[in-house]
Design a protein around this motif. Structure first.
Motif, PDB file in Angstrom:
ATOM      1  N   ASN A  37      84.559 -16.355 120.671  1.00 52.52           N
ATOM      2  CA  ASN A  37      84.434 -15.234 119.746  1.00 52.52           C
ATOM      3  C   ASN A  37      85.210 -15.524 118.469  1.00 52.52           C
ATOM      4  O   ASN A  37      85.947 -16.509 118.378  1.00 52.52           O
ATOM      5  CB  ASN A  37      84.937 -13.955 120.415  1.00 52.52           C
ATOM      6  CG  ASN A  37      86.430 -14.001 120.704  1.00 52.52           C
ATOM      7  OD1 ASN A  37      87.230 -13.477 119.940  1.00 52.52           O
ATOM      8  ND2 ASN A  37      86.830 -14.650 121.806  1.00 52.52           N
ATOM      9  N   ASP A  38      85.060 -14.630 117.473  1.00 54.49           N
ATOM     10  CA  ASP A  38      85.734 -14.820 116.186  1.00 54.49           C
ATOM     11  C   ASP A  38      87.041 -14.048 116.086  1.00 54.49           C
ATOM     12  O   ASP A  38      87.609 -13.909 115.005  1.00 54.49           O
ATOM     13  CB  ASP A  38      84.797 -14.433 115.033  1.00 54.49           C
ATOM     14  CG  ASP A  38      84.339 -12.973 115.101  1.00 54.49           C
ATOM     15  OD1 ASP A  38      84.852 -12.221 115.962  1.00 54.49           O
ATOM     16  OD2 ASP A  38      83.464 -12.588 114.290  1.00 54.49           O
ATOM     17  N   GLY A  39      87.538 -13.525 117.200  1.00 56.43           N
ATOM     18  CA  GLY A  39      88.815 -12.825 117.202  1.00 56.43           C
ATOM     19  C   GLY A  39      89.980 -13.769 117.409  1.00 56.43           C
ATOM     20  O   GLY A  39      89.807 -14.990 117.531  1.00 56.43           O
ATOM     21  N   ARG A  88      90.258 -16.927 120.562  1.00 59.91           N
ATOM     22  CA  ARG A  88      89.032 -17.641 120.187  1.00 59.91           C
ATOM     23  C   ARG A  88      88.222 -18.133 121.377  1.00 59.91           C
ATOM     24  O   ARG A  88      86.996 -18.104 121.366  1.00 59.91           O
ATOM     25  CB  ARG A  88      89.399 -18.842 119.298  1.00 59.91           C
ATOM     26  CG  ARG A  88      90.012 -18.460 117.972  1.00 59.91           C
ATOM     27  CD  ARG A  88      90.415 -19.675 117.180  1.00 59.91           C
ATOM     28  NE  ARG A  88      91.394 -20.492 117.878  1.00 59.91           N
ATOM     29  CZ  ARG A  88      92.422 -21.093 117.267  1.00 59.91           C
ATOM     30  NH1 ARG A  88      92.573 -20.958 115.966  1.00 59.91           N
ATOM     31  NH2 ARG A  88      93.272 -21.827 117.952  1.00 59.91           N
ATOM     32  N   ARG A 123      97.051 -14.364 113.928  1.00 54.78           N
ATOM     33  CA  ARG A 123      96.247 -13.135 113.946  1.00 54.78           C
ATOM     34  C   ARG A 123      96.422 -12.316 115.221  1.00 54.78           C
ATOM     35  O   ARG A 123      95.877 -11.214 115.340  1.00 54.78           O
ATOM     36  CB  ARG A 123      94.764 -13.477 113.776  1.00 54.78           C
ATOM     37  CG  ARG A 123      94.389 -14.061 112.439  1.00 54.78           C
ATOM     38  CD  ARG A 123      92.872 -14.016 112.264  1.00 54.78           C
ATOM     39  NE  ARG A 123      92.193 -14.897 113.206  1.00 54.78           N
ATOM     40  CZ  ARG A 123      90.995 -14.648 113.731  1.00 54.78           C
ATOM     41  NH1 ARG A 123      90.346 -13.524 113.431  1.00 54.78           N
ATOM     42  NH2 ARG A 123      90.431 -15.513 114.564  1.00 54.78           N
ATOM     43  N   ASP A 137      91.750  -6.085 122.357  1.00 55.38           N
ATOM     44  CA  ASP A 137      91.661  -5.939 120.904  1.00 55.38           C
ATOM     45  C   ASP A 137      91.636  -7.294 120.213  1.00 55.38           C
ATOM     46  O   ASP A 137      91.254  -7.395 119.039  1.00 55.38           O
ATOM     47  CB  ASP A 137      92.848  -5.122 120.374  1.00 55.38           C
ATOM     48  CG  ASP A 137      92.824  -3.668 120.849  1.00 55.38           C
ATOM     49  OD1 ASP A 137      91.732  -3.200 121.247  1.00 55.38           O
ATOM     50  OD2 ASP A 137      93.883  -3.021 120.827  1.00 55.38           O
ATOM     51  N   ASN A 138      92.049  -8.346 120.925  1.00 50.36           N
ATOM     52  CA  ASN A 138      92.076  -9.699 120.357  1.00 50.36           C
ATOM     53  C   ASN A 138      90.765 -10.453 120.557  1.00 50.36           C
ATOM     54  O   ASN A 138      90.661 -11.625 120.202  1.00 50.36           O
ATOM     55  CB  ASN A 138      93.226 -10.499 120.980  1.00 50.36           C
ATOM     56  CG  ASN A 138      94.576  -9.970 120.563  1.00 50.36           C
ATOM     57  OD1 ASN A 138      94.998 -10.139 119.428  1.00 50.36           O
ATOM     58  ND2 ASN A 138      95.264  -9.308 121.483  1.00 50.36           N
ATOM     59  N   GLY A 162      86.898 -10.684 119.518  1.00 48.52           N
ATOM     60  CA  GLY A 162      85.981 -10.236 118.474  1.00 48.52           C
ATOM     61  C   GLY A 162      84.530 -10.384 118.883  1.00 48.52           C
ATOM     62  O   GLY A 162      84.185 -10.319 120.062  1.00 48.52           O
ATOM     63  N   ASN A 163      83.685 -10.606 117.909  1.00 46.62           N
ATOM     64  CA  ASN A 163      82.262 -10.801 118.159  1.00 46.62           C
ATOM     65  C   ASN A 163      82.015 -12.211 118.678  1.00 46.62           C
ATOM     66  O   ASN A 163      82.557 -13.185 118.150  1.00 46.62           O
ATOM     67  CB  ASN A 163      81.461 -10.584 116.869  1.00 46.62           C
ATOM     68  CG  ASN A 163      81.550  -9.163 116.373  1.00 46.62           C
ATOM     69  OD1 ASN A 163      81.475  -8.221 117.151  1.00 46.62           O
ATOM     70  ND2 ASN A 163      81.723  -8.998 115.070  1.00 46.62           N
TER      71      ASN A 163
END
Length: 333
Positions: free
Chosen positions: A76-78, A81, A109, A118-119, A121-122
């Motif tokens: 993901n992009d959060g 990763r 990040r 919450d860490n 992402g998409n």
């Protein structure tokens, strides 16, 4: 069989609810999870995500009759990763299955406050099955959706396999009397039996949010049975999942006694890594002498570290690649 006692540490117990046509797994990871996480110095949020995926891997891996390996990858992009896990099937009867896990993350990040998810992402949730040499590998991919990695796994089975699936997990650091603090995890997996597919309702339209749910997949009667099993699972307490006082068999009796639970042989699990110098050499066999030279350190060696277990390998560049001048033992090729 439900009255029998099994070791609750590092086991996966398969079961079946005959009345509801539902199968499942009860898993307890303790020592194996501690070994997975002690290989790295992860921040707490990443530890929690790795613990969750390791527990999912233990239960999902045990549902599939493998000859070799099942892998889960979450990319993901959060800040979190990548989370990657492998489940290696037992090499013989009575042997444990082996689990390993690894995470890559962006420290700058990373959000330590709030929910660990919450860490994330998409991205996508992927299951890969390698049945060994001569067998075609399988890969299934679905988008990351939901409020937890468990939700992502549930959505994977609904979208990719059209199998309603439910996970109820508990994990974290705990301390037993007289013992040091350590990671513990436990969970229950429910899944509609694949053999029920003739009664599965045809999916004519996608759900409004793009995510299939049990009611979109099952016939009315099957959904009623599935819903009842989920309501019963809702009553489980976190301590029942990870605590030492309730055996998995006792838990199943309490939750599903009206659905006639049947248990099968428990599968032990252990931390295990498949890395070796031979596998590293094999991965470098596609490179030329020129390529190998770019990988050589000032000390005159090519080094490699296993991301899963931290094993460090150092090799003579003259023995690597398809233009190697010597074999691994240093003798002329």
């Amino acid at each position: 069989m439900l009255g029998s006692k099994i070791a609750w540490d590092d086991t996966v117990l398969p079961f079946q609810l005959d009345k509801s046509d539902v199968r499942g797994r009860v898993a307890r990871l303790d020592g194996v999870l501690e070994n997975v996480l002690m290989q790295h110095d992860y921040p707490p949020a990443i530890e929690a995500l790795v613990a969750e995926v390791a527990l999912l891997t233990a239960m999902i891996g045990q549902t599939i009759k493998l000859r070799w390996k099942l892998s889960i990858q979450i990319r993901n992009d959060g800040p979190a990763r990548l989370i990657a896990t492998d489940y290696y099937a037992p090499t013989a009867d009575g042997k444990p299955a082996r689990i390993r896990a690894y995470a890559s993350y962006d420290k700058e990040r990373l959000q330590e406050d709030g929910d660990a998810y919450d860490n994330v992402g998409n991205g996508y949730f992927a299951i890969l099955i390698d049945q060994g040499e001569g067998m075609k590998p399988y890969q299934g991919i679905t988008p990351l959706t939901g409020s937890s990695l468990s939700n992502c796994a549930e959505n994977y089975f609904a979208q990719s396999e059209q199998l309603p699936t439910r996970f109820e997990l508990s994990f974290g650091r705990s301390t037993l009397s007289g013992e040091d603090e350590k990671w513990r995890a436990g969970g229950v997996m429910l899944q509609k039996m694949p053999k029920a597919s003739p009664s599965v309702a045809p999916v004519e339209n996608e759900a409004a949010d793009g995510v299939l749910k049990a009611e979109d997949i099952l016939s009315e009667d099957d959904f009623e049975n599935w819903n009842r099993a989920n309501i019963l699972l809702d009553s489980v307490d976190s301590l029942e999942l990870i605590g030492p006082s309730v055996q998995p068999t006792q838990l199943l009796t309490r939750l599903f006694h009206e659905d006639q639970p049947r248990v099968f042989d428990a599968q032990s699990v252990a931390f295990g890594c498949s890395c070796s110098e031979a596998s590293v050499r094999n991965s470098l066999s596609i490179y030329s002498a020129k390529d190998i030279k770019t990988m050589t350190t000032d000390a005159g060696v090519v080094s490699a570290d296993c991301q899963f277990c931290g094993m460090h390998y150092e090799m003579d560049p003259e023995t690597l690649g398809f233009e190697a001048k010597a074999g691994p033992d240093g003798r002329s090729a």
